[in-house]
Design an enzyme around this catalytic site. Structure first.
Site, PDB file in Angstrom:
ATOM      1  N   PHE A 125       0.814  -1.067   0.106  1.00  0.00           N
ATOM      2  CA  PHE A 125       0.033  -0.121  -0.181  1.00  0.00           C
ATOM      3  C   PHE A 125       0.877   1.251  -0.162  1.00  0.00           C
ATOM      4  CE2 PHE A 125      -2.674   3.320   2.016  1.00  0.00           C
ATOM      5  CZ  PHE A 125      -3.937   3.046   1.446  1.00  0.00           C
ATOM      6  N   ASP A 194       1.924  -5.284   8.594  1.00  0.00           N
ATOM      7  CA  ASP A 194       0.778  -4.285   8.526  1.00  0.00           C
ATOM      8  C   ASP A 194      -0.520  -5.131   8.133  1.00  0.00           C
ATOM      9  OD1 ASP A 194      -1.402  -2.909   7.187  1.00  0.00           O
ATOM     10  OD2 ASP A 194       0.168  -1.361   6.537  1.00  0.00           O
ATOM     11  N   TYR A 219     -10.600   1.442  10.756  1.00  0.00           N
ATOM     12  CA  TYR A 219     -11.987   2.057  10.069  1.00  0.00           C
ATOM     13  C   TYR A 219     -12.180   0.933   8.782  1.00  0.00           C
ATOM     14  CZ  TYR A 219      -8.003   3.923   7.273  1.00  0.00           C
ATOM     15  OH  TYR A 219      -7.059   4.163   6.742  1.00  0.00           O
ATOM     16  N   LYS A 220     -11.559  -0.122   8.624  1.00  0.00           N
ATOM     17  CA  LYS A 220     -12.058  -0.874   7.670  1.00  0.00           C
ATOM     18  C   LYS A 220     -12.790  -2.092   8.054  1.00  0.00           C
ATOM     19  CE  LYS A 220      -7.859   0.592   4.795  1.00  0.00           C
ATOM     20  NZ  LYS A 220      -6.661   0.318   4.525  1.00  0.00           N
ATOM     21  N   ARG A 366     -12.573  -3.607  -6.868  1.00  0.00           N
ATOM     22  CA  ARG A 366     -12.380  -4.258  -5.636  1.00  0.00           C
ATOM     23  C   ARG A 366     -13.808  -4.462  -5.129  1.00  0.00           C
ATOM     24  NH1 ARG A 366      -8.340  -2.139  -1.572  1.00  0.00           N
ATOM     25  NH2 ARG A 366     -10.009  -0.453  -1.206  1.00  0.00           N
TER      26      ARG A 366
HETATM   27  C1  PLP Z   1      -5.758   1.403   4.649  1.00  0.00           C
HETATM   28  C2  PLP Z   1      -4.404   1.020   4.790  1.00  0.00           C
HETATM   29  C3  PLP Z   1      -3.277   2.031   5.206  1.00  0.00           C
HETATM   30  C4  PLP Z   1      -3.869   3.438   5.541  1.00  0.00           C
HETATM   31  O1  PLP Z   1      -3.157   4.062   6.180  1.00  0.00           O
HETATM   32  P1  PLP Z   1      -3.590   5.401   7.222  1.00  0.00           P
HETATM   33  O2  PLP Z   1      -2.559   6.045   7.768  1.00  0.00           O
HETATM   34  O3  PLP Z   1      -4.727   4.983   7.799  1.00  0.00           O
HETATM   35  O4  PLP Z   1      -4.121   6.504   6.054  1.00  0.00           O
HETATM   36  C5  PLP Z   1      -1.931   1.690   5.414  1.00  0.00           C
HETATM   37  N1  PLP Z   1      -1.457   0.549   5.075  1.00  0.00           N
HETATM   38  C6  PLP Z   1      -2.492  -0.410   4.315  1.00  0.00           C
HETATM   39  C7  PLP Z   1      -1.833  -1.656   3.747  1.00  0.00           C
HETATM   40  C8  PLP Z   1      -3.731  -0.119   4.331  1.00  0.00           C
HETATM   41  O5  PLP Z   1      -4.519  -1.081   3.616  1.00  0.00           O
END
Ligand code: PLP
Length: 400
Positions: A125, A194, A219-220, A366
């Site tokens: 990501f 992560d 939040y996911k 997705r």
């Molecule tokens: C959604 C997501 C993030 C988001 O990071 P934020 O700091 O909350 O914006 C980071 N890493 C992965 C793998 C994600 O899917």
């Protein structure tokens, strides 16, 4: 109704998690398949937030800091802990995933004097890659890329830390956390996992696997609400040596002593930085109550079945018009990604039909499946809408 329709009805009828769906305030008429980006709203959140605002803030005012606000990051961390296989005192909820990645990576490099490389997931990501690059620059170490299933070629005695995603956010591919963690440890390095796309839907065993650090969004699939604070896990025996770079008063051993110099707290509190984001944090706390009594093995089984059924519906109703890029074997998270040259336009057509997934450039659609509130009928509706959207695009005049 057709054979798929009968199957969907039968599967929904036998769903042991069907009752949990009632815990959510779902938009009527919407097929929501984006819980991997923003989880749906648990019913109990609105009342809790009203109470926190009206009573705790409005009436108790500053007294609320000593009536549960200041310690909320650890308290809510203990609610996340069982979802990631962590014993007490190792998880705190604070800041964003990006910020926690920064803390974990710097802390891990500081623990490895003489080692000069950070290895990052090649398909990561974006924020993970950006933060890793920034940390490499700040700490004067090299950055290298690798994939979780092919680490051997890259790891060595120069590796300080390896940052990996358990589930690839683009393809939905799941990586084997046990074997990757073992490989990293075999090279004498630390691992940061992560868990943004896996927490809440996969049984995760951080303690049992001896994972060093982990971070993840709330939040996911955890449904904490937009911008809800993230979590960070630091294994108990590493905490004493964990010098995270954001030495704010929140991580001080005695914040209210207002001492002139920084001394970190002994335990996981040292992963904190500043004042907690109380409204979001307590909304998340209410959202996490939905998990009480929910068995993650059942959640995982339903997620695999839901995504598998969706792939089957797509095969049957859409066929070769799209490419299923998510693995068809068990090595997938709880999303299905479909490739099509016109993915952006197709997803817009789907959203116009109240089937909500998302688009990732350049050509991926997705569809996230949250086992706590998605039904097999949602999978079938989405595949039908996709077939319909494809027919609409085909009839539309060719684009210049
Ligand atoms: C959604 C997501 C993030 C988001 O990071 P934020 O700091 O909350 O914006 C980071 N890493 C992965 C793998 C994600 O899917």
């Amino acid at each position: 109704m057709g054979e798929l329709g009968e199957r969907a009805a039968e599967l929904d009828g036998g769903d042991s998690l069907a009752l949990v769906r009632g815990e959510f305030d779902l938009a009527p008429g919407v097929v929501y398949l984006d819980g991997n980006s923003l989880g749906a709203l648990p019913r109990r959140v609105a009342g809790r937030v009203a109470e926190v605002v009206g009573q705790q803030w409005g009436r108790r005012l500053i007294r609320s800091w000593s009536e549960g606000w200041w310690t909320a990051p650890e308290r809510v961390g203990e609610r996340v802990a069982p979802l990631v296989g962590a014993g007490p005192g190792q998880v705190v909820v604070a800041d964003s995933t990006s910020v926690n990645l920064f803390k974990a990576l710097v802390g891990a490099v500081r623990m490895a004097p003489g080692r000069s490389e950070i290895v990052v997931d090649a398909a990561t990501f974006p924020t993970d890659g950006y933060v890793a690059e920034s940390v490499a620059g700040l700490m004067n170490v090299e950055l290298r890329a690798a994939t979780a299933d092919r680490l051997d070629d890259v790891l060595g005695e120069r590796t300080a830390v390896v940052l990996l995603n358990q589930v690839d956010y683009r393809t939905g591919r799941l990586y084997d956390m046990a074997s990757a963690t073992e490989t990293v440890h075999g090279a004498g390095a630390r691992v940061v996992w992560d868990l943004c796309h896996s927490v809440g839907v996969l049984p995760i065993e951080l303690d049992a696997l001896g994972v060093d650090f982990a971070v993840g969004c709330t939040y996911k699939f955890l449904n904490g609400g937009p911008g809800a604070p993230a979590f960070i896990y630091v294994r108990k025996d590493l905490q004493g040596a964990f010098e995270q770079p954001l030495a704010g008063w929140g991580g001080h051993r005695d914040p209210f002593a207002m001492a002139p110099t920084y001394e970190p707290a002994a335990g996981i509190e040292r992963a904190r930085a500043g004042t907690p984001d109380i409204l979001s944090l307590l909304a998340l706390e209410a959202a996490l109550e939905v998990w009480d009594g929910v068995d993650l093995a059942e959640v995982r089984a339903k997620g695999l079945a839901l995504t598998g059924f969706f792939i089957e519906c797509v095969d049957e109703l859409v066929g070769d018009a799209v490419e299923v890029v998510t693995p068809r074997d068990g090595m997938r998270g709880h999303q299905v990604s479909l490739r099509h040259d016109d993915a952006r336009a197709l997803m817009a057509e789907l959203i116009a039909r109240e089937v909500i997934g998302d688009f990732r450039a350049p050509d991926i659609m997705r569809f996230g499946f949250a086992p706590l509130y998605n039904r097999y009928g949602d999978a079938l509706s989405a595949a039908r809408a996709l077939a319909d959207a494809l027919a609409t695009l085909k009839d539309a005049p060719a684009r210049p």
